[in-house]
Design a protein around this motif. Structure first.
Motif, PDB file in Angstrom:
ATOM      1  N   SER A  26      -5.824 -11.549  24.846  1.00 18.90           N
ATOM      2  CA  SER A  26      -6.043 -10.323  24.072  1.00 18.90           C
ATOM      3  C   SER A  26      -5.321 -10.439  22.731  1.00 18.90           C
ATOM      4  O   SER A  26      -4.377  -9.691  22.434  1.00 18.90           O
ATOM      5  N   PRO A  27      -5.736 -11.388  21.866  1.00 18.33           N
ATOM      6  CA  PRO A  27      -5.079 -11.563  20.568  1.00 18.33           C
ATOM      7  C   PRO A  27      -5.332 -10.361  19.657  1.00 18.33           C
ATOM      8  O   PRO A  27      -6.426  -9.797  19.632  1.00 18.33           O
ATOM      9  N   SER A  28      -4.309  -9.973  18.906  1.00 21.84           N
ATOM     10  CA  SER A  28      -4.424  -8.819  18.013  1.00 21.84           C
ATOM     11  C   SER A  28      -3.556  -9.042  16.783  1.00 21.84           C
ATOM     12  O   SER A  28      -2.717  -9.948  16.740  1.00 21.84           O
ATOM     13  N   LYS A  29      -3.749  -8.163  15.801  1.00 18.21           N
ATOM     14  CA  LYS A  29      -3.000  -8.282  14.555  1.00 18.21           C
ATOM     15  C   LYS A  29      -2.948  -6.910  13.894  1.00 18.21           C
ATOM     16  O   LYS A  29      -3.951  -6.181  13.864  1.00 18.21           O
ATOM     17  N   GLU A  30      -1.790  -6.546  13.382  1.00 19.74           N
ATOM     18  CA  GLU A  30      -1.649  -5.282  12.649  1.00 19.74           C
ATOM     19  C   GLU A  30      -1.792  -5.564  11.164  1.00 19.74           C
ATOM     20  O   GLU A  30      -1.080  -6.407  10.597  1.00 19.74           O
ATOM     21  N   VAL A  31      -2.725  -4.871  10.508  1.00 14.29           N
ATOM     22  CA  VAL A  31      -2.979  -5.080   9.082  1.00 14.29           C
ATOM     23  C   VAL A  31      -2.955  -3.723   8.375  1.00 14.29           C
ATOM     24  O   VAL A  31      -3.178  -2.679   8.996  1.00 14.29           O
ATOM     25  N   PRO A  32      -2.677  -3.722   7.066  1.00 11.96           N
ATOM     26  CA  PRO A  32      -2.650  -2.448   6.319  1.00 11.96           C
ATOM     27  C   PRO A  32      -4.061  -1.903   6.087  1.00 11.96           C
ATOM     28  O   PRO A  32      -5.040  -2.650   6.062  1.00 11.96           O
ATOM     29  N   ILE A  33      -4.130  -0.591   5.919  1.00 14.26           N
ATOM     30  CA  ILE A  33      -5.378   0.071   5.518  1.00 14.26           C
ATOM     31  C   ILE A  33      -5.278   0.344   4.020  1.00 14.26           C
ATOM     32  O   ILE A  33      -4.358   1.032   3.559  1.00 14.26           O
ATOM     33  N   ILE A  34      -6.221  -0.209   3.259  1.00 18.44           N
ATOM     34  CA  ILE A  34      -6.175  -0.110   1.795  1.00 18.44           C
ATOM     35  C   ILE A  34      -7.406   0.643   1.306  1.00 18.44           C
ATOM     36  O   ILE A  34      -8.533   0.332   1.671  1.00 18.44           O
ATOM     37  N   VAL A  35      -7.160   1.641   0.463  1.00 22.91           N
ATOM     38  CA  VAL A  35      -8.248   2.436  -0.126  1.00 22.91           C
ATOM     39  C   VAL A  35      -8.698   1.787  -1.427  1.00 22.91           C
ATOM     40  O   VAL A  35      -7.875   1.479  -2.298  1.00 22.91           O
ATOM     41  N   ARG A  36     -10.012   1.588  -1.561  1.00 19.21           N
ATOM     42  CA  ARG A  36     -10.590   1.051  -2.799  1.00 19.21           C
ATOM     43  C   ARG A  36     -11.489   2.112  -3.418  1.00 19.21           C
ATOM     44  O   ARG A  36     -12.390   2.647  -2.750  1.00 19.21           O
ATOM     45  N   ALA A  37     -11.235   2.406  -4.689  1.00 20.87           N
ATOM     46  CA  ALA A  37     -12.023   3.429  -5.385  1.00 20.87           C
ATOM     47  C   ALA A  37     -13.316   2.828  -5.907  1.00 20.87           C
ATOM     48  O   ALA A  37     -13.322   1.757  -6.526  1.00 20.87           O
ATOM     49  N   ASN A  38     -14.426   3.522  -5.648  1.00 16.80           N
ATOM     50  CA  ASN A  38     -15.741   3.113  -6.153  1.00 16.80           C
ATOM     51  C   ASN A  38     -16.339   4.270  -6.941  1.00 16.80           C
ATOM     52  O   ASN A  38     -16.098   5.441  -6.635  1.00 16.80           O
ATOM     53  N   GLY A  39     -17.143   3.935  -7.935  1.00 15.45           N
ATOM     54  CA  GLY A  39     -17.751   4.974  -8.750  1.00 15.45           C
ATOM     55  C   GLY A  39     -16.892   5.331  -9.940  1.00 15.45           C
ATOM     56  O   GLY A  39     -15.812   4.777 -10.164  1.00 15.45           O
ATOM     57  N   VAL A  40     -17.366   6.319 -10.713  1.00 14.24           N
ATOM     58  CA  VAL A  40     -16.677   6.745 -11.942  1.00 14.24           C
ATOM     59  C   VAL A  40     -16.351   8.228 -11.826  1.00 14.24           C
ATOM     60  O   VAL A  40     -17.236   9.056 -11.552  1.00 14.24           O
ATOM     61  N   MET A  41     -15.083   8.574 -12.046  1.00 14.40           N
ATOM     62  CA  MET A  41     -14.670   9.978 -12.026  1.00 14.40           C
ATOM     63  C   MET A  41     -15.047  10.658 -13.340  1.00 14.40           C
ATOM     64  O   MET A  41     -15.343   9.991 -14.337  1.00 14.40           O
ATOM     65  N   LEU A  44      -2.585   8.412   3.487  1.00 11.18           N
ATOM     66  CA  LEU A  44      -3.319   8.270   4.742  1.00 11.18           C
ATOM     67  C   LEU A  44      -2.445   8.700   5.912  1.00 11.18           C
ATOM     68  O   LEU A  44      -1.228   8.502   5.897  1.00 11.18           O
ATOM     69  N   ASP A  45      -3.074   9.272   6.941  1.00 10.26           N
ATOM     70  CA  ASP A  45      -2.302   9.616   8.138  1.00 10.26           C
ATOM     71  C   ASP A  45      -1.988   8.385   8.972  1.00 10.26           C
ATOM     72  O   ASP A  45      -1.118   8.416   9.851  1.00 10.26           O
ATOM     73  N   HIS A  46      -2.697   7.263   8.714  1.00 14.39           N
ATOM     74  CA  HIS A  46      -2.391   5.968   9.328  1.00 14.39           C
ATOM     75  C   HIS A  46      -2.370   4.928   8.215  1.00 14.39           C
ATOM     76  O   HIS A  46      -3.357   4.749   7.512  1.00 14.39           O
ATOM     77  N   SER A  47      -1.269   4.226   8.088  1.00 14.11           N
ATOM     78  CA  SER A  47      -1.180   3.223   7.027  1.00 14.11           C
ATOM     79  C   SER A  47      -1.572   1.826   7.510  1.00 14.11           C
ATOM     80  O   SER A  47      -1.882   0.944   6.706  1.00 14.11           O
ATOM     81  N   ILE A  56      -7.490   2.359  16.013  1.00 12.45           N
ATOM     82  CA  ILE A  56      -7.918   3.633  15.423  1.00 12.45           C
ATOM     83  C   ILE A  56      -9.249   3.400  14.707  1.00 12.45           C
ATOM     84  O   ILE A  56      -9.512   2.297  14.205  1.00 12.45           O
ATOM     85  N   THR A  57     -10.083   4.413  14.660  1.00 11.93           N
ATOM     86  CA  THR A  57     -11.402   4.273  14.034  1.00 11.93           C
ATOM     87  C   THR A  57     -11.623   5.272  12.893  1.00 11.93           C
ATOM     88  O   THR A  57     -12.642   5.198  12.216  1.00 11.93           O
ATOM     89  N   LYS A  58     -10.686   6.202  12.698  1.00 11.83           N
ATOM     90  CA  LYS A  58     -10.876   7.225  11.671  1.00 11.83           C
ATOM     91  C   LYS A  58      -9.521   7.522  11.014  1.00 11.83           C
ATOM     92  O   LYS A  58      -8.483   7.500  11.681  1.00 11.83           O
ATOM     93  N   VAL A  59      -9.562   7.789   9.701  1.00 15.50           N
ATOM     94  CA  VAL A  59      -8.350   8.172   8.984  1.00 15.50           C
ATOM     95  C   VAL A  59      -8.610   9.427   8.158  1.00 15.50           C
ATOM     96  O   VAL A  59      -9.744   9.698   7.747  1.00 15.50           O
ATOM     97  N   ASN A  60      -7.541  10.192   7.944  1.00 15.19           N
ATOM     98  CA  ASN A  60      -7.596  11.375   7.083  1.00 15.19           C
ATOM     99  C   ASN A  60      -6.845  11.070   5.791  1.00 15.19           C
ATOM    100  O   ASN A  60      -5.743  10.505   5.815  1.00 15.19           O
ATOM    101  N   MET A  61      -7.448  11.440   4.649  1.00 11.99           N
ATOM    102  CA  MET A  61      -6.869  11.124   3.344  1.00 11.99           C
ATOM    103  C   MET A  61      -6.540  12.410   2.579  1.00 11.99           C
ATOM    104  O   MET A  61      -7.356  13.344   2.541  1.00 11.99           O
ATOM    105  N   GLU A  62      -5.354  12.420   1.994  1.00 18.11           N
ATOM    106  CA  GLU A  62      -4.967  13.482   1.067  1.00 18.11           C
ATOM    107  C   GLU A  62      -5.027  12.883  -0.341  1.00 18.11           C
ATOM    108  O   GLU A  62      -4.286  11.942  -0.659  1.00 18.11           O
ATOM    109  N   ILE A  63      -5.926  13.409  -1.182  1.00 17.73           N
ATOM    110  CA  ILE A  63      -6.199  12.815  -2.498  1.00 17.73           C
ATOM    111  C   ILE A  63      -5.621  13.707  -3.598  1.00 17.73           C
ATOM    112  O   ILE A  63      -5.882  14.920  -3.649  1.00 17.73           O
TER     113      ILE A  63
END
Length: 458
Positions: free
Chosen positions: A275-290, A301-304, A351-358
């Motif tokens: 059961s090999p596993s690895k902990e990696v960071p969750i990184i947000v990438r911005a797409n589009g133009v504000m 993020l509620d999970h980093s 985890i499969t879902k994260v909540n973001m405060e922007i």
């Protein structure tokens, strides 16, 4: 005079009443005599019948005659039912009656015999009903004594009631081909089955067998149709390394199972489960133009981090799980819930879902000078040379909130030239890509270039 008439009338009424009473008494006596007569007649009949039955049941001669009559009545009632018409035969069809072949299975392979046939039986309804309840009736194709070749064989019913007429429908006669068997040795591969019934956090690793060869005995035509032979390993619910029997199956080129004799029919498979596993960071990438004058300042993020489960080869290629955030419609501070995209080759994530405060802020920009240009994916047979020596470094325009761009240095930015498409020498044009550690910031080459001129030499 009037009193005399009254007295005469009273005398007349008294006489009439007396006459009626006498008639009623006479009728009552008549009824009583009739009842007594009927009662005596009934008693006489009852005594006579009782004497007659006593003679039958207690007289040997009469009791035998009575028993015979009673037996005849019972026989008729049992054997002649209302559903059977005397002298008329009933019929019924028995579907999917099994066909069994009699032949030398060790020496020969046969084809042309159906697995089942339909049989019509005729006779009395009671016999048909009894036949339907039997489970040992079948149809036989007797090939005993026959050798290699083609034959016309008549099928025969077996273990059917002798009181029924039995007719095989559709194929009472079949054309059979008999081929001699040969033996060939095959190496086996393997396949895991029921993987969907195994927890995806576990990984199936090295697999070994007690033997890697099997003998297949079949006709030459059947042998020629075999494309591969596999051991089917059932992994339902496995959570640790195991050893278990695996069934051997032969397949043709279309993936259809080939009917043949395989020896051994099963092998023992030993499978290493991890059961090999690895902990990696969750990184947000911005797409589009504000919208004008706005940029992402901070995304919390509620999970980093996320734990991913995959084979070691896949884990070695993954350094982060990315969330692509479309910023085109963001005009103020907001909260968003999003599903994580599972990277290719990953079996499961904790985890499969994260909540973001922007948080948004005012957009600004600045130029970071002398960012070093790097080259990747160049074939080891080639060397790269810049046409313009000044392209060793480039100036990069960074756009974002003041707090984000103030933290950036040239070491935080990558200007990359991907040379994976280079297949020949000479002067060529290569695409430029630019990125940085802070994914909330937009990066551009200051002079707007998208390509760079290079020379490839051996």
């Amino acid at each position: 005079m009037k009193e005399k008439k009254t007295r005469e009338k009273k005398v007349k009424n008294s006489e009439e009443k007396l006459e009626i009473a006498q008639k009623i008494a006479a009728n009552s006596q008549k009824v009583a005599r009739t009842y007594a007569t009927l009662e005596n007649a009934f008693l006489y009949v009852f005594r006579s019948a009782s004497d007659f039955l006593t003679k039958i049941f207690f007289n040997k001669k009469f009791s035998k005659i009575f028993s015979l009559i009673l037996a005849i009545i019972l026989y008729i009632s049992v054997n002649v039912s209302s559903s059977d018409t005397i002298g008329i035969s009933q019929s019924a069809t028995l579907n999917d009656v099994k066909v069994e072949c009699v032949y030398n299975e060790e020496m020969y392979e046969i084809s042309g015999i159906p697995e089942t046939v339909n049989v019509m039986v005729s006779g009395s309804m009671s016999d048909i009903t009894l036949q339907k309840s039997k489970t040992n009736s079948y149809v036989v194709a007797d090939l005993s004594g026959l050798t290699e070749g083609s034959y016309q064989i008549r099928l025969s019913p077996k273990n059917f009631s002798s009181d029924l007429s039995v007719n095989i429908l559709d194929n009472p006669t079949v054309y059979v081909t008999i081929k001699k068997k040969i033996t060939t040795k095959y190496n086996i591969s393997y396949e895991f089955i029921n993987k969907n019934l195994m927890d995806s956090t576990y990984n199936l690793g090295e697999t070994t067998f007690n033997t890697t060869e099997v003998l297949i005995r079949a006709s030459q035509d059947t042998i020629d149709s075999i494309a591969f032979v596999k051991a089917l390993i059932d992994v339902t619910g496995v959570t640790e390394s195991f050893t278990r029997e695996a069934r051997i199956v032969a397949y043709d080129n279309n993936g259809n199972i080939v009917n043949c004799s395989i020896s051994p029919e099963t092998v023992m498979a030993t499978v290493n489960v991890t059961s090999p596993s690895k902990e990696v960071p969750i990184i947000v990438r911005a797409n589009g133009v504000m919208s004008d004058n706005l940029a992402l300042d901070q995304v919390s993020l509620d999970h980093s981090t996320v734990t991913i489960y995959a084979s070691n080869n896949v884990l070695n290629l993954i350094d982060a799980v990315y969330v692509d955030l479309n910023v085109s419609n963001i005009t103020k501070n907001t909260s968003i819930s999003t599903t994580l995209n599972m990277p290719s080759g990953v079996n499961k994530m904790d985890i499969t879902k994260v909540n973001m405060e922007i948080i948004v802020g005012e957009k600004t920009s600045k130029v970071i000078n002398d960012v070093k240009v790097s080259y990747t994916n160049l074939n080891s047979n080639f060397k790269v040379k810049l046409i313009d020596e000044n392209d060793v470094t480039m100036n990069v325009l960074v756009i974002g909130t003041q707090s984000n761009i103030d933290k950036l240095t040239a070491d935080d930015i990558t200007v990359n030239i991907d040379l994976s498409s280079v297949t020949s020498v000479g002067i060529q044009q290569a695409a430029i890509s630019v990125s940085g550690k802070n994914t909330l910031v937009e990066y551009q080459i200051e002079d707007g270039r998208k390509y760079i001129q290079i020379e490839i030499a051996e």
